[in-house]
Enzyme design. Structure first.
Site, PDB file in Angstrom:
ATOM      1  N   GLU A  84       1.442  14.628 -10.344  1.00 15.18           N
ATOM      2  CA  GLU A  84       1.107  13.524 -11.245  1.00 15.18           C
ATOM      3  C   GLU A  84       1.898  12.264 -10.924  1.00 15.18           C
ATOM      4  O   GLU A  84       1.344  11.158 -10.911  1.00 15.18           O
ATOM      5  CB  GLU A  84       1.364  13.923 -12.702  1.00 15.18           C
ATOM      6  N   GLU A  85       3.187  12.402 -10.630  1.00 15.53           N
ATOM      7  CA  GLU A  85       4.018  11.218 -10.427  1.00 15.53           C
ATOM      8  C   GLU A  85       3.682  10.476  -9.140  1.00 15.53           C
ATOM      9  O   GLU A  85       4.098   9.331  -8.952  1.00 15.53           O
ATOM     10  CB  GLU A  85       5.500  11.593 -10.442  1.00 15.53           C
TER      11      GLU A  85
ATOM     12  N   ASP B  18      -9.820   3.138  -4.230  1.00 17.11           N
ATOM     13  CA  ASP B  18     -10.587   1.954  -3.852  1.00 17.11           C
ATOM     14  C   ASP B  18     -11.951   1.978  -4.549  1.00 17.11           C
ATOM     15  O   ASP B  18     -12.567   3.033  -4.713  1.00 17.11           O
ATOM     16  CB  ASP B  18     -10.807   1.918  -2.346  1.00 17.11           C
TER      17      ASP B  18
ATOM     18  N   ASP C 114       0.837  -1.194   0.000  1.00 18.60           N
ATOM     19  CA  ASP C 114       0.000   0.000   0.000  1.00 18.60           C
ATOM     20  C   ASP C 114       0.881   1.257   0.000  1.00 18.60           C
ATOM     21  O   ASP C 114       2.121   1.177  -0.036  1.00 18.60           O
ATOM     22  CB  ASP C 114      -0.915  -0.040   1.225  1.00 18.60           C
TER      23      ASP C 114
ATOM     24  N   TRP D 184      -8.980  12.329  -3.907  1.00 13.06           N
ATOM     25  CA  TRP D 184      -8.633  12.573  -2.512  1.00 13.06           C
ATOM     26  C   TRP D 184      -7.702  13.766  -2.313  1.00 13.06           C
ATOM     27  O   TRP D 184      -7.180  13.976  -1.230  1.00 13.06           O
ATOM     28  CB  TRP D 184      -7.987  11.325  -1.914  1.00 13.06           C
ATOM     29  N   GLY D 185      -7.462  14.551  -3.349  1.00 17.64           N
ATOM     30  CA  GLY D 185      -6.624  15.729  -3.168  1.00 17.64           C
ATOM     31  C   GLY D 185      -5.831  16.051  -4.417  1.00 17.64           C
ATOM     32  O   GLY D 185      -5.864  15.336  -5.423  1.00 17.64           O
TER      33      GLY D 185
END
Length: 693
Positions: A217-218, A240, A168, A212-213
């Site tokens: 980009e990377e 998700d 994760d 989420w914000g």
């Protein structure tokens, strides 16, 4: 698991559907050539299994995981290909690492440790997966992290004999690490583990999705495709697909669309990953069948997110359908691409190893539709084609048109090949019963029809012949609920020539006492084929019977709705979305109304009983507790398909009052859009909602 749910809910974000054109070229990477061969050996076709995250939530235990492993065997899911039993987050002890630096399982959940559990999983002919994070453990922000211990943890996972590792990025983004750098380092550690054990690598970077914000980009999940194929067997392509215990159809479509951006990155041994399968976590059977269809043609890993022990026979059948799984597991490892434009209805095609095509006819809309494409459009030439319906196993022959009657939120899946030998059974499409009028009013295309007690509706069933031979004496019989009546309108034709169709209509009358809820219209279509006798097809359509309309002056949020959606969670009556705080805008609290997250549609049946609606719309003050980003929405009131009020784009410092004429309106929709900037931090309010009826 709790950790990710807490993080996502704290962000208070909506969920955004994003579609962008696929790039044509995968950038070169110096490590790709050496890594590709070793990656392919581990998973030449998409891996399949089960994961604890959505299914169990909270804290998985040894007993639960063993029980799931047992069920995978006894249900036949293991033999269908679902091999991996994956322990997701929250498996580690509250202090996840010992003084020596080793990871420690939570003794309350895994009293015997993880190695005996892995041995048990292996004894069942299954494989075991484990979870960690690419960042450092940060108390209070993420519960487990491997940064600084990559090789040690890889060695430990291998010593425990795990077969797969999901990595994760919650800790990674909290520490502001570069995903490509740390994931490449982790992949190297896995390949160099001290036991020499092959372990599948699932790269999971979902929380940096644009929902989420505003991440560089990377760092985003949408960038993983550019480096992950060289180092991992799979990589997550978006956020998700849902929350613990909740996977919605709209979010399945959102993740599929994001996953479809870079089909060129997928191939044998390395696959785009749109997240887990979610039967019975918020979708009906038709919607889950559509998810299974889309994930299969996407060459996506098939990992079940539900508690398989509780699934219905229908869900288990969808998961284990051999023809569908064969398309997913096709040796070519090619991902489907869209043919033609994006829209409510679409065609997707996947080229298979033997030259066949898997063709999907997708209906994103809220009403049934007959969808078509041409064999030439999916890359096949000739004048005769065999169509095998992967879900029904029906085999027919077409003269070049690929068509199907597709339910709302449904998808038809065909395996198409060039036909040889004697002529086959003509491909005849028996349409789904479709309500085209209620009373004297036409039902707008793509809109789910609504009827009520005492209504009279026109129902049509279209039958088309796409074969090379005629069919004779087409007939349709329509079955309706007890107490309803169905009367044919007009006569059926004597035959259907190739490339022709006929629409058979019925007048359906509901008694005044028709029970509110969902009823079913079932059509039995029959026709004669030379040498085959009389063939039959049965099609069915759910139909919403509305609750009683409001009577006298009412607060509409206190009246039963027909349906209600919210970008995340569910619409909340008289509270802001989530139900945590009263509805509040610019410091003023409102005692009644609806709180939703964009995008949202709440539908009410008014039955031409109401004359006026007053409401105040805007963004809830709760967004100010999150941050300055997001918090913009649009509000529309739509009556019978006609826009009665449009707020324009509203920000957190805007409110609009509306006084709306409802005269003549049967069905009212309250629609919230994301304002064009995505659903991040959009908490929208319909305050008041006072109706005069």
């Amino acid at each position: 698991m709790k950790r990710r749910l807490t993080v996502l809910l704290a962000l208070l974000a909506g969920l955004l559907v994003v579609q962008t054109p696929a790039r044509a070229v995968l950038p070169a990477d110096s490590v790709a050539a050496s890594a590709a061969a070793s990656q392919q050996a581990l998973s030449p076709t998409p891996y399949m299994g089960w994961n604890t995250y959505y299914a169990l939530g909270g804290d998985p235990t040894e007993a639960e995981v063993k029980s799931i492993a047992d069920f995978l065997v006894s249900s036949g899911l293991r033999d269908a290909g679902y091999q991996y039993v994956w322990i997701d987050g929250n498996w580690a002890a509250p202090t996840p690492r010992s003084s020596a630096g080793d990871l420690v399982p939570n003794p309350d959940q895994f009293p015997n440790g993880l190695k005996p559990l892995v041995d048990y999983i292996h004894s069942k002919g299954l494989k075991a997966g484990i979870y960690t994070d690419a960042g450092p453990y940060i108390p209070g922000k993420c519960g487990l992290g491997s940064h600084g211990y990559y090789q040690r943890d890889a060695n430990q996972f291998a010593a425990w004999k795990f077969d797969a590792v999901k990595v994760d990025y919650l800790c990674g983004i909290a520490a502001d690490l570069d995903p490509k750098t740390v994931y490449t380092e982790f992949a190297q550690a896995l390949r160099n583990n001290a036991s020499g054990r092959p372990m599948l690598f699932n790269l999971c970077n979902p929380v940096t999705s644009p929902d989420w914000g505003n991440y560089p980009e990377e760092q985003q999940s949408t960038y993983s495709w550019s480096y992950a194929p060289a180092i991992a067997q799979s990589w997550r392509t978006y956020t998700d697909v849902g929350f613990v215990g909740e996977i919605k159809f709209k979010d399945v479509l959102r993740n599929y669309d994001a996953n479809a951006r870079h089909p060129e990155a997928a191939g044998p041994g390395h696959f785009n990953d749109p997240d887990y399968l979610g039967p019975e976590l918020g979708m009906n059977d038709e919607e889950f069948r559509t998810q299974m269809t889309l994930w299969s043609v996407a060459a996506a890993p098939l990992v079940i997110g539900s508690d398989v022990r509780k699934l219905s026979k229908t869900s288990l059948g969808i998961l284990s359908d051999r023809d569908v799984l064969a398309i997913n597991q096709d040796a070519a490892g090619i991902q489907a691409v869209r043919v033609g434009p994006a829209g409510t209805t679409e065609t997707w095609v996947k080229r298979l190893a033997n030259g066949d095509r898997a063709v999907v006819l997708l209906n994103r809309g809220d009403s049934p539709a007959t969808l078509t494409t041409k064999a030439s459009s999916v890359g096949l030439s000739g004048d005769r084609f065999t169509l095998k319906n992967a879900w029904t196993n029906q085999v027919t022959e077409s003269a070049g048109t690929i068509s199907a009657a597709v339910p709302a939120h449904g998808a038809a899946l065909f395996r198409v090949s060039r036909a040889t030998g004697q002529p086959g059974v003509p491909h005849v499409v028996a349409g789904l019963p479709q309500v085209t009028k209620v009373g004297g009013d036409a039902v707008p295309a793509g809109v789910a029809p609504v009827v009520a007690g005492g209504d009279e509706a026109r129902v049509e069933v279209t039958v088309r012949n796409d074969g090379a031979r005629p069919v004779f004496s087409p007939r349709v019989e329509l079955a309706v609920p007890a107490g309803w009546t169905a009367r044919p309108v007009g006569k059926a034709p004597k035959l259907l020539t190739p490339s022709s169709s006929a629409t058979l209509a019925f007048t359906v009358a509901l008694p005044a006492t028709a029970t509110p809820g969902t009823s079913t219209l079932t059509a039995t279509t029959s026709y004669e084929v030379t040498g085959k006798g009389r063939l039959r097809q049965e099609t069915a359509t759910p139909l919403v019977v509305a609750p009683a309309p409001p009577d006298d002056d009412v607060v509409l949020s206190h009246h039963d709705w027909i349906s209600a959606t919210s970008g995340w969670m569910s619409p909340t009556v008289d509270r802001s979305v989530g139900g945590w705080t009263p509805i509040s805008m610019l410091g003023q609290e409102y005692p009644t109304g609806l709180g939703v997250a964009s995008p949202s549609t709440v539908r009410y049946y008014l039955g031409d009983r109401c004359t006026r609606l007053t409401t105040t719309v805007g963004i809830d003050d709760a967004v100010r507790n999150v941050g300055p980003e997001g918090g913009t929405s649009t509000f529309q009131v739509i009556g019978d398909g006609r826009v009665l009020f449009d707020s324009g784009v509203l920000g957190r410092d805007d409110v609009r009052q509306a006084d709306i004429d409802l005269s003549g309106v049967r069905v009212l929709d309250l629609v919230v859009g994301d304002g064009g900037d995505g659903g991040y931090n959009d908490r929208a309010n319909w305050a008041g909602l006072n109706a005069t009826c």
